[in-house]
Write a protein that holds these residues in place. Sequence first.
Motif, short mmCIF file in Angstrom:
data_model
loop_
_atom_site.label_atom_id
_atom_site.label_comp_id
_atom_site.label_asym_id
_atom_site.label_seq_id
_atom_site.Cartn_x
_atom_site.Cartn_y
_atom_site.Cartn_z
N GLY A 53 0.83 -1.21 0.00
CA GLY A 53 0.00 0.00 0.00
C GLY A 53 0.86 1.25 0.00
O GLY A 53 0.57 2.22 -0.72
N ASP A 54 1.93 1.25 0.78
CA ASP A 54 2.82 2.42 0.82
C ASP A 54 3.51 2.60 -0.52
O ASP A 54 3.65 3.72 -1.02
N PHE A 55 3.95 1.47 -1.09
CA PHE A 55 4.62 1.52 -2.39
C PHE A 55 3.68 2.18 -3.42
O PHE A 55 4.06 3.11 -4.13
N GLU A 56 2.42 1.69 -3.46
CA GLU A 56 1.45 2.21 -4.43
C GLU A 56 1.19 3.69 -4.21
O GLU A 56 1.05 4.46 -5.15
N ALA A 57 1.10 4.08 -2.94
CA ALA A 57 0.81 5.49 -2.63
C ALA A 57 1.94 6.39 -3.13
O ALA A 57 1.71 7.45 -3.71
N ILE A 58 3.19 5.95 -2.92
CA ILE A 58 4.33 6.79 -3.37
C ILE A 58 4.31 6.88 -4.90
O ILE A 58 4.50 7.94 -5.48
N ARG A 59 4.03 5.76 -5.51
CA ARG A 59 3.99 5.74 -6.97
C ARG A 59 2.91 6.70 -7.49
O ARG A 59 3.12 7.45 -8.44
N ALA A 60 1.75 6.66 -6.83
CA ALA A 60 0.65 7.52 -7.28
C ALA A 60 1.02 8.99 -7.09
O ALA A 60 0.74 9.84 -7.94
N VAL A 61 1.68 9.31 -5.98
CA VAL A 61 2.12 10.69 -5.75
C VAL A 61 3.14 11.08 -6.83
O VAL A 61 3.10 12.16 -7.40
N ALA A 62 4.04 10.14 -7.13
CA ALA A 62 5.08 10.41 -8.15
C ALA A 62 4.46 10.65 -9.52
O ALA A 62 4.96 11.44 -10.32
N GLU A 63 3.33 9.98 -9.78
CA GLU A 63 2.67 10.19 -11.08
C GLU A 63 1.93 11.52 -11.13
O GLU A 63 1.73 12.08 -12.19
N THR A 64 1.53 12.02 -9.95
CA THR A 64 0.65 13.19 -9.92
C THR A 64 1.39 14.52 -9.80
O THR A 64 1.05 15.50 -10.46
N VAL A 65 2.39 14.55 -8.92
CA VAL A 65 3.05 15.84 -8.60
C VAL A 65 4.13 16.15 -9.63
O VAL A 65 4.91 15.26 -9.99
N LYS A 66 4.16 17.37 -10.09
CA LYS A 66 5.15 17.73 -11.13
C LYS A 66 6.24 18.68 -10.62
O LYS A 66 7.38 18.60 -11.03
N ASP A 67 5.83 19.61 -9.73
CA ASP A 67 6.77 20.69 -9.40
C ASP A 67 7.71 20.38 -8.24
O ASP A 67 8.73 21.04 -8.08
N SER A 68 7.33 19.43 -7.39
CA SER A 68 8.19 19.11 -6.24
C SER A 68 8.92 17.81 -6.52
O SER A 68 8.41 16.95 -7.25
N THR A 69 10.09 17.66 -5.91
CA THR A 69 10.82 16.38 -6.01
C THR A 69 10.10 15.36 -5.14
O THR A 69 9.70 15.68 -4.01
N ILE A 70 9.96 14.15 -5.64
CA ILE A 70 9.29 13.09 -4.85
C ILE A 70 10.36 12.14 -4.33
O ILE A 70 11.21 11.65 -5.08
N CYS A 71 10.27 11.88 -3.03
CA CYS A 71 11.31 11.11 -2.36
C CYS A 71 10.70 9.93 -1.62
O CYS A 71 9.58 10.02 -1.11
N SER A 72 11.42 8.82 -1.60
CA SER A 72 11.00 7.71 -0.73
C SER A 72 12.15 7.41 0.23
O SER A 72 13.32 7.44 -0.15
N LEU A 73 11.77 7.05 1.44
CA LEU A 73 12.76 6.63 2.44
C LEU A 73 13.13 5.17 2.18
O LEU A 73 12.32 4.40 1.67
N ALA A 74 14.37 4.80 2.52
CA ALA A 74 14.81 3.41 2.39
C ALA A 74 15.87 3.14 3.44
O ALA A 74 16.79 3.94 3.60
N ARG A 75 15.73 2.03 4.16
CA ARG A 75 16.85 1.64 5.03
C ARG A 75 18.01 1.25 4.12
O ARG A 75 17.82 1.01 2.92
N ALA A 76 19.20 1.15 4.72
CA ALA A 76 20.38 0.89 3.88
C ALA A 76 20.49 -0.61 3.57
O ALA A 76 21.43 -1.27 3.99
N ASN A 77 19.48 -1.11 2.85
CA ASN A 77 19.60 -2.49 2.37
C ASN A 77 19.05 -2.54 0.95
O ASN A 77 18.27 -1.67 0.54
N GLU A 78 19.45 -3.56 0.21
CA GLU A 78 19.14 -3.57 -1.22
C GLU A 78 17.64 -3.59 -1.50
O GLU A 78 17.15 -2.87 -2.37
N ARG A 79 16.90 -4.39 -0.73
CA ARG A 79 15.46 -4.50 -0.99
C ARG A 79 14.76 -3.15 -0.83
O ARG A 79 13.97 -2.73 -1.66
N ASP A 80 15.07 -2.46 0.27
CA ASP A 80 14.45 -1.16 0.52
C ASP A 80 14.80 -0.15 -0.56
O ASP A 80 13.95 0.60 -1.05
#
Length: 511
Positions: A53-80
């Motif tokens: 659900g979080d993944f989908e929400a970030i993706r949807a925000v990334a598809e919608t917002v144009k003027d701001s940079t979209i960022c996701s948090l990730a722990r320091a591991n490959e999967r994240d």
Amino acid sequence: MNNKLIIFDTTLRDGEQSPGAAMTKEKKIRVAKQLEKLGVDVIEAGFAAASPGDFEAIRAVAETVKDSTICSLARANERDVRAAGEAIQPAQHKRIHTFIATSPIHMQHKLRMSEDEVVERAVQAVKWALEYTDDVEFSAEDAVRSEMDFLVRVFDAVIKAGAKTLNVPDTVGYSIPLLWGERFKQLIATVPNSDKVIWSTHCHNDLGMASANSLAAVMNGARQVECTINGLGERAGNAALEEIVMAVKTRRDVFNLEMRIDATQIVPTSKLVSQITGYPIQPNKAVVGANAFSHESGIHQDGVLKHRETYEIMRAEDVGWNANKLTLGKLSGRNALRQRFQELNINFDSEEAFVAAFQRFKELADRKHEIFDEDLQAIANEEPVANVSEHYQLVSMRAHSETGSLPQAKVVLSISDVQHEAEAEGGGPVDATFKAIEQVVQSGTELLLYSVNNITSGTDAQGEVTVRVAKGGRIVNGQGADTDIVVASAKAYLNALNKLHVGMERAHPQV
Ligand code: KIV
Ligand code: ZN
């Protein structure tokens, strides 16, 4: 030195870590669009690896917002890191924010890693992130309790690996302005190539100093502040965006920094976030509290009338007070409502959903003469969304209270199209209503919080009720709005029970 201050908003990530504040995809999109309108530079839209659900929400925000940079948090591991990279992929401007703890207490007890291992992971995470974007931010979690020499070593290594922003978090809200400013001064003076990166501050508010600490960092070279609307966030929250922005603007003589923020969007954004998360704003909250610009004492009122600046350092209208437009009334039609919803960035999944909202608007307009934007936001908040289906629905209810007798309530609920009714007595009409609901649902939840706020002013205003309930280690907030606060309470309770029924399981980034 660069005179641009980057505003990095983490309402949708750190803010969302507040108990019960988890937002659905639809709500995140609404907040993100409003943050874009506010002019924030970076929107941290979530933690992609937390749940699908979080993944989908970030993706949807990334598809919608144009003027701001979209960022996701990730722990320091490959999967994240890979989940973050894929979630932000549709964005026009994308950033990955990877972090690992650097304090002895976290490395020893939480990570069980040596210093060498932490440095290696940090460097590797930055390199994975660079496969998706060249805008990579690295955070040294619990930097406040990290040893200076080790921090310098980690930051040096991640700069060499290609990180462009170095974030220094006071994860536990432990610092004080003097020391936090010193920390930035020392880091910037010691870390090689420190002038090639942006230094960022991320402060929690456990001692009530998040905003002051952030500003001390700015005075010592930080050029990005991580903050949230209304100071929402883990425990006592994060530095409040509205406080940072207005301090930098109002004290231009001290900071002399430029920001992209349109301050007149501050109050509308604050109200939206409060309504969506169910976190009310305390009346005396700086900038966005209901009392922030009201003068009670006669001496102050007299002074302001003679010369506004005697007691006011900012103008209410400059931060968006008075912007609550009288929108619509009883006679307004579908097109007018549709247009105003669009202007408020509220979109419905289907025509059917819009028609249902129009129906709710008409019912409200029958009871309340003037409908404001905040009322429309509340109507939209009642919209059942894909992943919070209305398993329990309120069909009707009656509550009775009279001096000298015990309040009583009767509720009729629909569960899977079957109607159930129950009656109960309680300490007050709300208590009786919750007991009647509980007789039907038998949820066994614990009520952690109950609060009522009026959405606009006047005795015919809608009351917005927030309840927070816990069951089996899960905590959710439920909201309901109505001109009748007992009905609003029943709606809020059922909203929370529906969220628990659906289950929105997610991992926590810092656990
Ligand atoms: O408070 C903190 O340390 C964080 C990091 C993940 C940046 O939120
Ligand atoms: Zn944080």
